[in-house]
Write an enzyme that holds these catalytic residues in place. Structure first.
Site, PDB file in Angstrom:
ATOM      1  N   LYS A  62      10.921   1.421   1.229  1.00  0.00           N
ATOM      2  CA  LYS A  62      10.456   0.276   0.433  1.00  0.00           C
ATOM      3  C   LYS A  62      10.960   0.399  -1.012  1.00  0.00           C
ATOM      4  O   LYS A  62      11.586   1.386  -1.374  1.00  0.00           O
ATOM      5  CB  LYS A  62       8.933   0.183   0.502  1.00  0.00           C
ATOM      6  CG  LYS A  62       8.383   0.146   1.944  1.00  0.00           C
ATOM      7  CD  LYS A  62       8.691  -1.155   2.674  1.00  0.00           C
ATOM      8  CE  LYS A  62       8.545  -1.081   4.178  1.00  0.00           C
ATOM      9  NZ  LYS A  62       7.196  -0.978   4.711  1.00  0.00           N
TER      10      LYS A  62
HETATM   11  C1  LIG Z   1       6.276  -1.036   5.939  1.00  0.00           C
HETATM   12  C2  LIG Z   1       5.409  -2.155   6.331  1.00  0.00           C
HETATM   13  C3  LIG Z   1       4.069  -1.981   6.699  1.00  0.00           C
HETATM   14  C4  LIG Z   1       3.451  -0.633   6.930  1.00  0.00           C
HETATM   15  O1  LIG Z   1       3.563   0.226   5.861  1.00  0.00           O
HETATM   16  P1  LIG Z   1       3.459   1.816   6.104  1.00  0.00           P
HETATM   17  O2  LIG Z   1       3.416   2.354   4.712  1.00  0.00           O
HETATM   18  O3  LIG Z   1       4.680   2.227   6.858  1.00  0.00           O
HETATM   19  O4  LIG Z   1       2.201   2.081   6.857  1.00  0.00           O
HETATM   20  C5  LIG Z   1       3.305  -3.108   6.959  1.00  0.00           C
HETATM   21  N1  LIG Z   1       3.813  -4.346   6.862  1.00  0.00           N
HETATM   22  C6  LIG Z   1       5.106  -4.551   6.546  1.00  0.00           C
HETATM   23  C7  LIG Z   1       5.606  -5.953   6.455  1.00  0.00           C
HETATM   24  C8  LIG Z   1       5.945  -3.461   6.283  1.00  0.00           C
HETATM   25  O5  LIG Z   1       7.227  -3.684   5.985  1.00  0.00           O
END
Ligand SMILES: *Cc1c(COP(=O)(O)O)cnc(C)c1O
Length: 393
Positions: free
Chosen positions: A184
């Site tokens: 991210k």
């Molecule tokens: C990455 C992501 C999540 C989950 O996040 P984690 O930190 O991996 O638990 C949820 N929703 C979306 C749209 C994501 O891209």
């Protein structure tokens, strides 16, 4: 193939980040210390919210947000199938039911008109996702929520730093969630946050993060002594450590620089791919100022053409990814009786999408190499699609 494999995304960690974490290792607190409150204050300020509640990951953030919204058995959540499964899995985790509405072809974000049609007397929450970093149509969802007495959750795992109609992501919905996974835009290794302007929602999210445990005298039923605490509801341990919060603070300082570089790379991709007939790009909506997490293209010509495109990129040292398989097409959801044909735009997209390299550390040379690879792969995919159309397939 020449040079190392180029992934679709990866973190940027520099000496500032390493120094920030080492400082915490030498301090007295490894968790629930001063870095947690400081990171929460920094996030709240950058994202324009009154409260930020940091948690163990983005999935935990969704779980906390939905718990704060009071979701329980019998409730429905109108949401998008074009997301990572956590967006709706956490609805199921609380015993509530996700109801999938289709997306807009332009942004692949939840379609407000389709969402409205999916509302029933049991609907409690609309959960929209800022797909690829483009803010969802939050003005329309908030208007709808006001009219129908609902809460809006914005899964902003992709869009930290973005703005919509001049306001930062984090200030647009009743509850906004972030993920700080390494792919991210900013990372804490694993991590997430819930943002809200509402004091009660923030308190509920904090309680759920920490075992439903209350120490605030004003909220306790009695007070036996200075050691006393109460557990008043079911919660989990979703805390984020001081080590991770120190990394998050250091990363957040670099958000403007990350956003700028991501924007430059997307502009180069778009210029290079605009005239490639076998690829379709997302279309920005007025008022949206995305900070892009994913550089997605849709490969025309169906599943075989997409598979050819994907393999051709891999052969050239690019590691693309598919975001996403429509959630209502996953075995868990099919087993619960969902049918992806009910959301045809998302279903078709899930057979054509492909995410290309996009991260701040991507060099201009690597980007040139990736662009060449995509041009060649698109050519192969178009040939495959033509062969299939002429009856070979
Ligand atoms: C990455 C992501 C999540 C989950 O996040 P984690 O930190 O991996 O638990 C949820 N929703 C979306 C749209 C994501 O891209």
């Amino acid at each position: 193939m020449s040079g190392p494999i180029i992934p679709y995304g990866r973190q940027w960690i520099d000496e500032d980040d390493i120094a920030a974490v080492t400082r915490v290792l030498r301090s007295g607190y490894l968790t629930t210390g001063p870095e947690v409150e400081a990171f929460e204050a920094d996030l709240a300020s950058v994202c324009g919210a009154k409260h930020a509640v940091v948690v163990a990951n983005g999935t935990a953030a969704l779980h906390c947000a939905y718990a704060a919204a009071g979701l329980a058995a019998g409730d429905e959540v109108v949401t998008t199938p074009m997301t990572f499964s956590a967006t709706s899995n956490m609805v199921l985790a609380l015993g509530a039911r996700p109801v999938f509405a289709d997306v807009l072809a332009s942004t692949l974000g939840l379609d407000p008109a389709k969402a409205e049609q999916a509302i029933t007397a049991r609907t409690k929450v609309i959960s929209a996702v800022d797909f690829a970093g483009h803010p969802a149509a939050m003005d329309q969802f908030m208007a709808l929520a006001k009219q129908r007495g609902l809460l809006v959750v914005e899964d902003a795992s992709h869009s930290i730093g973005g703005r919509f109609q001049g306001r930062p992501v984090g200030s647009l919905a009743h509850l906004t969630t972030f993920s700080f996974h390494p792919v991210k835009t900013i990372t804490t290794g694993e991590g997430g946050a819930v943002l809200t302007d509402d004091d009660t929602l923030a308190e509920k999210a904090r309680d759920f993060r920490n075992h439903g445990l209350v120490r605030d005298a004003a909220r306790m039923e009695r007070r036996d002594g200075p050691w006393y605490y109460e557990v008043q509801s079911v919660g989990l341990n979703y805390r984020l450590s001081d080590l991770q919060c120190a990394l998050g603070r250091s990363q957040l300082k670099k958000l403007p620089q990350f956003a700028k570089r991501r924007g430059e790379i997307v502009a180069r991709w778009r210029a290079a791919l605009r005239d490639v007939p076998s690829l379709t790009l997302l279309v920005d909506q007025p008022g949206a100022e995305p900070v892009w997490h994913l550089m997605t293209v849709q490969v025309r010509g169906g599943q075989r053409a997409r598979a050819t495109f994907f393999a051709a990129l891999q052969q050239r040292g690019i590691a693309p990814q598919v975001h996403y398989i429509a959630v209502n097409d996953l075995p868990l959801y099919r087993g619960l009786g969902y049918d992806p044909a009910a959301t045809p735009i998302a279903f078709a997209a899930s057979h054509s999408l492909c995410s290309l390299p996009l991260y701040p550390a991507l060099s201009d040379e690597e980007l040139d190499r990736a662009i060449r690879a995509v041009h060649e792969a698109a050519h192969e995919a178009a040939r495959e699609a033509a062969a299939e159309a002429s009856g070979r397939g």
